[in-house]
Motif scaffolding. Structure first.
Motif, PDB file in Angstrom:
ATOM      1  N   VAL A  76     -26.497 -72.982 -70.239  1.00 43.48           N
ATOM      2  CA  VAL A  76     -27.940 -73.321 -70.145  1.00 43.48           C
ATOM      3  C   VAL A  76     -28.750 -71.907 -70.260  1.00 43.48           C
ATOM      4  N   VAL A  77     -28.501 -71.144 -69.336  1.00 41.57           N
ATOM      5  CA  VAL A  77     -29.351 -69.825 -69.225  1.00 41.57           C
ATOM      6  C   VAL A  77     -29.023 -69.236 -70.501  1.00 41.57           C
ATOM      7  N   GLY A  78     -27.714 -68.454 -70.692  1.00 40.65           N
ATOM      8  CA  GLY A  78     -27.626 -67.795 -71.734  1.00 40.65           C
ATOM      9  C   GLY A  78     -27.708 -68.430 -73.133  1.00 40.65           C
ATOM     10  N   GLY A  79     -27.564 -69.886 -73.272  1.00 41.36           N
ATOM     11  CA  GLY A  79     -27.882 -70.684 -74.248  1.00 41.36           C
ATOM     12  C   GLY A  79     -29.430 -71.111 -74.732  1.00 41.36           C
ATOM     13  N   GLY A  80     -30.119 -70.698 -73.595  1.00 40.34           N
ATOM     14  CA  GLY A  80     -31.577 -71.048 -73.590  1.00 40.34           C
ATOM     15  C   GLY A  80     -31.844 -72.634 -73.734  1.00 40.34           C
ATOM     16  N   LEU A  81     -31.049 -73.278 -73.256  1.00 40.70           N
ATOM     17  CA  LEU A  81     -31.156 -74.844 -73.111  1.00 40.70           C
ATOM     18  C   LEU A  81     -32.208 -75.041 -71.948  1.00 40.70           C
ATOM     19  N   ILE A  89     -26.383 -83.289 -67.952  1.00 43.66           N
ATOM     20  CA  ILE A  89     -25.243 -82.412 -67.392  1.00 43.66           C
ATOM     21  C   ILE A  89     -24.027 -82.916 -68.188  1.00 43.66           C
ATOM     22  N   THR A  90     -24.114 -83.760 -68.956  1.00 45.97           N
ATOM     23  CA  THR A  90     -22.795 -84.169 -69.771  1.00 45.97           C
ATOM     24  C   THR A  90     -22.854 -83.290 -70.911  1.00 45.97           C
ATOM     25  N   ASP A  91     -24.031 -82.790 -71.442  1.00 45.96           N
ATOM     26  CA  ASP A  91     -23.965 -81.847 -72.626  1.00 45.96           C
ATOM     27  C   ASP A  91     -23.274 -80.324 -72.163  1.00 45.96           C
ATOM     28  N   VAL A  92     -23.102 -80.042 -70.852  1.00 48.72           N
ATOM     29  CA  VAL A  92     -22.700 -78.799 -70.601  1.00 48.72           C
ATOM     30  C   VAL A  92     -21.356 -78.935 -69.584  1.00 48.72           C
ATOM     31  N   MET A  93     -21.252 -80.071 -69.339  1.00 51.83           N
ATOM     32  CA  MET A  93     -19.761 -80.243 -68.335  1.00 51.83           C
ATOM     33  C   MET A  93     -18.499 -80.019 -69.317  1.00 51.83           C
TER      34      MET A  93
END
Length: 607
Positions: free
Chosen positions: A197-202, A208-212
């Motif tokens: 999220v932070v590193g990828g600028g999301l 939450i299902t996109d990063v889990m």
């Protein structure tokens, strides 16, 4: 009435341990059984009779009595009896009599002995001795249920990364499990949020299902610590969900493993010994329930568990004594702080209040009262803060009655022994369990020796103490051998403290008085009484086995409650036990009842 072969087979398959035998072994055993119908009031056997074999009740009821003709058990269908005599010399060590029309099944002695020799399940069931528990295993062999957090943070599949991150921050955890109707769908960690999220600028509203991590690796509740360790090492992960099927029931993290290794009595003792105040100590003593679960779950015997837990209370007391001296200055005269009750006997469990007293040097005078009152209040208040709640009977050093010079204590004991009233018996029972915790130990040494000698020589006092020890009776009754609590909050349960361990504690105290034995711990008293001949060899073995079983059942019950998220207590529902466990627990209570009867008649247990 007799049973045909199919009926006998159906019955035995409902009775433990026959229900666990291989079918060929059970069928081969059927021809050996003989049936006998007996009317109410008939003697099955009398004390000292040669036993035909093992008796099993099909229908009806049987009363079993000891050598003093005191009924110690009432048995119903599916209960066995007579095995103790068969396991010794083949002669009855009790008497048995029908109390209603009864159909007995009899397995002849030779067939019974062959059964326990060839079938492990039968050997375990009919061997009433307690097999020593294994030594405490290490982290790798511990059950996963003793490692995992049972309430992992969860969120639904509809949550965003921002709400998930906020929930993690609030709960101060490093992961969140994503579930749907209780089923595990994925897991997200702090690393996922920072990297993706932070590193990828999301954006923060990213689902939450996109990063889990979907369908993460998990383990079942039956796993052990090595399974967790190997999975973490091999897959380079720090979080392992625990699932029963698809349902999430817990999670193990690297932090949990570290905490497990740190949750030892030595670690807790060290923390308490260096604590700055009672509040800081309380943070450590709050971990005692988890220590109990760990110690019980990893196979330690009950006397080891209670000793380690009591060591923590001792350390807390000594630390409070030191803090009190820092606060109020050096004591004006020598003192000795002593514990009584379960702490005095080194038998504390997950449920403990405080019982203590203060002995002062005879140079004490009234001008010292303010110092020692403030001193005792400080320590008792600190113990209460640490979870050792105030004694309901006010038997604490904060009460002036229990904060006196040695000369007054000598007067107390002499008075109790000379005039054993009900209150005197109660007080003596508590005070004979005294154990020094901190201060000048020499204040107690002469007093203990003199008191034991004085008590042992007073036959009237000893007789009253024996009578007092019989007030708490094992919970034997008609229903499956147990008499449960009839009403109130704990209806239909057994009180494993007052009707379980306390009867044995009381017997141990009586044996110590009769033999002038200085041991305070109950198991140590029983062993010393056996060695000194106060308790017969066979009676001692039986009582030690019975005590071990009752005490360990109590600890296992408390550990189960703690694991379920409940405060531990001493009330066990027999319905929660297996037939095997109920049978052994009933036999343990019968042994205690027999020893109580023997003590009441001034006899030792039959050899």
């Amino acid at each position: 009435m007799s049973l045909d072969t199919p009926a006998l087979l159906r019955f035995l398959t409902s009775v433990h341990p026959y229900d666990t035998l291989p079918r060929p072994a059970l069928e081969a055993l059927l021809p050996a059984f003989r049936s006998r119908h007996m009317a109410a009031g008939e003697d099955i056997y009398r004390l000292g009779d040669a036993l035909e074999g093992l008796y099993l009740i099909h229908t009806g009821a049987v009363a079993v009595s000891d050598q003093n003709n005191v009924q110690i058990s009432q048995l119903g269908p599916r209960n066995s009896f007579g095995e103790r005599g068969l396991g010794r010399d083949g002669y009855a060590v009790t008497s048995a009599r029908t109390t209603e029309d009864t159909l007995l099944l009899i397995l002849p002695k030779s067939d019974f002995l062959r059964l326990v020799e060839t079938e492990e399940a039968a050997k375990k069931f009919f061997d009433r001795s307690r097999t020593p528990k294994p030594k405490r295993p290490d982290l790798a062999t511990s059950p996963v249920e003793t490692l995992m957090a049972k309430t992992p943070l969860t969120c639904s599949t509809s949550e965003t990364v921002q709400t998930a991150a906020q929930a993690m921050a609030t709960a101060r955890v490093s992961s969140v499990c994503i579930t749907e109707d209780g089923a595990l769908k994925g897991i997200a960690t702090v690393r996922d949020l920072s990297g993706k999220v932070v590193g990828g600028g999301l954006p923060f509203d990213t689902p939450i299902t996109d990063v889990m991590t979907p369908d993460p690796l998990s383990l079942p509740p039956s796993a052990i610590g090595s399974d967790v360790l190997h999975m973490m090492m091999e897959r380079r992960i720090g979080h392992v969900p625990i699932c029963n099927g698809k349902t999430l029931v817990g999670i193990v993290t690297q932090t949990d493993l570290t905490r497990f290794q740190a949750t030892s009595s030595a670690e807790l003792v060290s923390e308490i010994a260096h604590a700055r105040d009672a509040q800081e100590m309380a943070k450590t003593t709050a971990r005692i329930p988890q220590l109990l679960v760990q110690l019980v779950g990893t196979g330690n015997r009950h006397e080891v568990v209670t000793r380690l837990i009591t060591d923590i209370a001792d350390t807390a007391t000594r630390r409070l004594l030191a803090l009190a001296e820092e606060k109020f200055g050096p004591p004006p005269v020598p003192y000795l702080w002593l514990a009584c009750g379960s702490q005095g006997r080194q038998e504390q469990t997950g449920v403990s209040d405080q019982d203590n007293c203060l002995m002062l040097d005879d140079s004490y005078s009234e001008e010292h009262e303010t110092y020692f009152k403030d001193f005792a209040d400080f320590v008792c208040d600190g113990l209460n803060t640490c979870g050792y709640v105030y004694c309901p009977g006010d038997m604490m050093a904060s009460a002036s009655r229990w904060r006196q010079p040695v000369s007054v204590w000598k007067t107390y004991f002499k008075g109790w022994i000379a005039k054993p009233t009900s209150e005197a018996q109660m007080l003596a029972s508590v005070m004979f369990d005294l154990r020094p915790i901190g201060g000048t130990v020499s204040l107690f040494e002469d007093l203990q020796e003199q008191t034991l000698d004085l008590a042992a020589k007073n036959s009237i006092f000893v007789a009253h103490m024996v009578s007092n020890s019989l007030k708490h009776q094992p919970p034997l009754g008609l229903l499956r051998g147990f008499a449960t609590i009839k009403s109130g909050e704990h209806k239909n349960t057994l009180d494993l403290k007052h009707n379980g361990v306390v009867p044995v504690v009381d017997l141990g105290r009586v044996y110590a008085l009769q033999g002038g034995l200085t041991a305070v711990n109950t198991r140590a008293r029983l062993e010393a009484a056996q060695a000194a001949g106060v308790l017969s060899s066979s009676g001692g073995r039986d009582l030690l086995d019975a005590y071990d079983l009752i005490a360990e059942t109590r600890l296992e019950h408390q550990a189960t409650q703690i694991k379920a998220g409940h405060a531990p207590n001493n009330y066990l529902a027999p319905a929660n036990l297996s037939d095997f466990e109920r049978s052994h627990l009933r036999d343990a209570f019968v042994v205690v009842k027999s020893l109580q009867s023997a003590a009441g008649h001034g006899k030792g247990m039959l050899g």
